[in-house]
Design an enzyme around this catalytic site. Sequence first.
Site, PDB file in Angstrom:
ATOM      1  N   GLY A 118      -0.544 -16.795  -0.352  1.00 50.05           N
ATOM      2  CA  GLY A 118      -0.347 -15.795  -1.391  1.00 50.05           C
ATOM      3  C   GLY A 118       0.757 -16.186  -2.358  1.00 50.05           C
ATOM      4  O   GLY A 118       1.379 -17.245  -2.234  1.00 50.05           O
ATOM      5  N   LYS A 125       2.175 -13.508 -13.307  1.00 50.16           N
ATOM      6  CA  LYS A 125       3.330 -14.414 -13.367  1.00 50.16           C
ATOM      7  C   LYS A 125       4.630 -13.655 -13.633  1.00 50.16           C
ATOM      8  O   LYS A 125       5.687 -13.987 -13.070  1.00 50.16           O
ATOM      9  CB  LYS A 125       3.099 -15.489 -14.436  1.00 50.16           C
ATOM     10  CG  LYS A 125       1.959 -16.430 -14.057  1.00 50.16           C
ATOM     11  CD  LYS A 125       1.765 -17.546 -15.048  1.00 50.16           C
ATOM     12  CE  LYS A 125       0.430 -18.255 -14.826  1.00 50.16           C
ATOM     13  NZ  LYS A 125       0.255 -18.789 -13.475  1.00 50.16           N
ATOM     14  N   ASP A 142       6.080 -19.873  -9.983  1.00 54.42           N
ATOM     15  CA  ASP A 142       6.811 -18.608 -10.178  1.00 54.42           C
ATOM     16  C   ASP A 142       8.026 -18.551  -9.244  1.00 54.42           C
ATOM     17  O   ASP A 142       9.092 -18.055  -9.617  1.00 54.42           O
ATOM     18  CB  ASP A 142       5.894 -17.413  -9.893  1.00 54.42           C
ATOM     19  CG  ASP A 142       4.695 -17.385 -10.830  1.00 54.42           C
ATOM     20  OD1 ASP A 142       4.819 -17.865 -11.966  1.00 54.42           O
ATOM     21  OD2 ASP A 142       3.628 -16.892 -10.409  1.00 54.42           O
ATOM     22  N   GLY A 151       5.008 -30.633  -8.671  1.00 52.76           N
ATOM     23  CA  GLY A 151       4.543 -30.404  -7.299  1.00 52.76           C
ATOM     24  C   GLY A 151       5.272 -31.320  -6.329  1.00 52.76           C
ATOM     25  O   GLY A 151       6.505 -31.400  -6.315  1.00 52.76           O
ATOM     26  N   ALA A 152       4.489 -32.048  -5.530  1.00 56.48           N
ATOM     27  CA  ALA A 152       5.076 -32.917  -4.513  1.00 56.48           C
ATOM     28  C   ALA A 152       5.898 -34.057  -5.113  1.00 56.48           C
ATOM     29  O   ALA A 152       6.677 -34.709  -4.412  1.00 56.48           O
ATOM     30  CB  ALA A 152       3.970 -33.479  -3.628  1.00 56.48           C
TER      31      ALA A 152
HETATM   32  O1  RIB Z   1       1.183 -17.997 -10.931  1.00 57.10           O
HETATM   33  C1  RIB Z   1       0.335 -17.313 -10.058  1.00 57.10           C
HETATM   34  C2  RIB Z   1      -0.191 -16.079 -10.734  1.00 57.10           C
HETATM   35  O2  RIB Z   1      -1.022 -16.456 -11.795  1.00 57.10           O
HETATM   36  C3  RIB Z   1      -1.049 -15.199  -9.853  1.00 57.10           C
HETATM   37  O3  RIB Z   1      -0.312 -14.240  -9.143  1.00 57.10           O
HETATM   38  C4  RIB Z   1      -2.031 -14.601 -10.836  1.00 57.10           C
HETATM   39  O4  RIB Z   1      -1.912 -13.228 -11.008  1.00 57.10           O
HETATM   40  C5  RIB Z   1      -1.812 -15.358 -12.143  1.00 57.10           C
HETATM   41  O5  RIB Z   1      -1.094 -14.624 -13.050  1.00 57.10           O
END
Ligand code: RIB
Length: 326
Positions: free
Chosen positions: A305, A58, A270, A240-241
């Site tokens: 991803g 994060k 994030d 979210g939505a």
């Molecule tokens: O918020 C997503 C993240 O949570 C991922 O990238 C993983 O590493 C966890 O930390």
Amino acid sequence: MNALEVSNENPAPDAAPPSCDVVVVGSLNMDLVTRTPRLPQPGETLTGSGFSITQGGKGANQAVALARLGASVAMIGCVGDDDYGPVLLANLAREGIDHRGVRIEHGCPTGIAAITVDDSSQNSIIVVPGSNHALTQADIEPLDTLLRDARLLVCQLEVPLDTVRFALQAARRHGCTTLLNAAPILPLDDALLALVDWLVVNEIEAAALAGQAIDTPDDARAAVAHLRRRGCRNVLITLGAQGTVAALGDELRHFKAQKVAAIDTTGAGDTFVGGFGAAIAQGLTPEAAIRLGQAAAAIAVTRTGAQTAMPYRDEIASQPSSHRET
Ligand code: RIB
């Protein structure tokens, strides 16, 4: 080798960090991501449809989102001395992030996240913290120099809580605005919440902090009232939505989300923090910052991803805005 490509094996103690807009104190993980039609039941073996290893955590995710969305960023964290550590450092360098505050812990594995993403875009994540839990108060001493010029400190909860508290206290001493993304959620005392200018949580984290279930924006409004009684100033609950419920000082507002076809929500929170934080660091209004965070996250969930999905600032300018407020 440029300034951001230096090895972190022996960081020069007297090297003056360049000034930056935002300092991130947080985690770096390698994400081991499996795609599967649906999440497995306990005891069940499923055949997945894909596997990838990508940079995550994060803290690092938020640093990358902040940088792509226009902030100059320095990161403080800790990787292990395995194969993953140098990959994560090189990745920060590629993103233009000052990573001289990211230490290598010897004899310790780098943090990893085992992530499963299903065909309905939901994910489940197990984090094994490894070196992230070796990040101590001593490691964040460079903060005092960085915070002289920085406009925002961003923390999450994948590194030890005492280290987060120490970082928030340092920011207070320097008059630097603080943002805590309380993920993954831990019990937080009111004294720590009082050090936070912007608390950003999703519905699960907000429910744990407020002690009440959150399924709707109205539930989130009720949770905000509870969090305010606990001393939180400004609270953003991402749904979210269903958009974002925001307590901006005395004002309570609901920012609806853009409608998009999500394929992977990993790192959406994030990305939101990155967009919001970059805008706050640039002096934009909280409303504009929320819209930038939402627009960035709306793009990210249409790609796979965490960091691989995060947009750059110019991609957002070209998006039609369909935000509405209630
Ligand atoms: O918020 C997503 C993240 O949570 C991922 O990238 C993983 O590493 C966890 O930390």
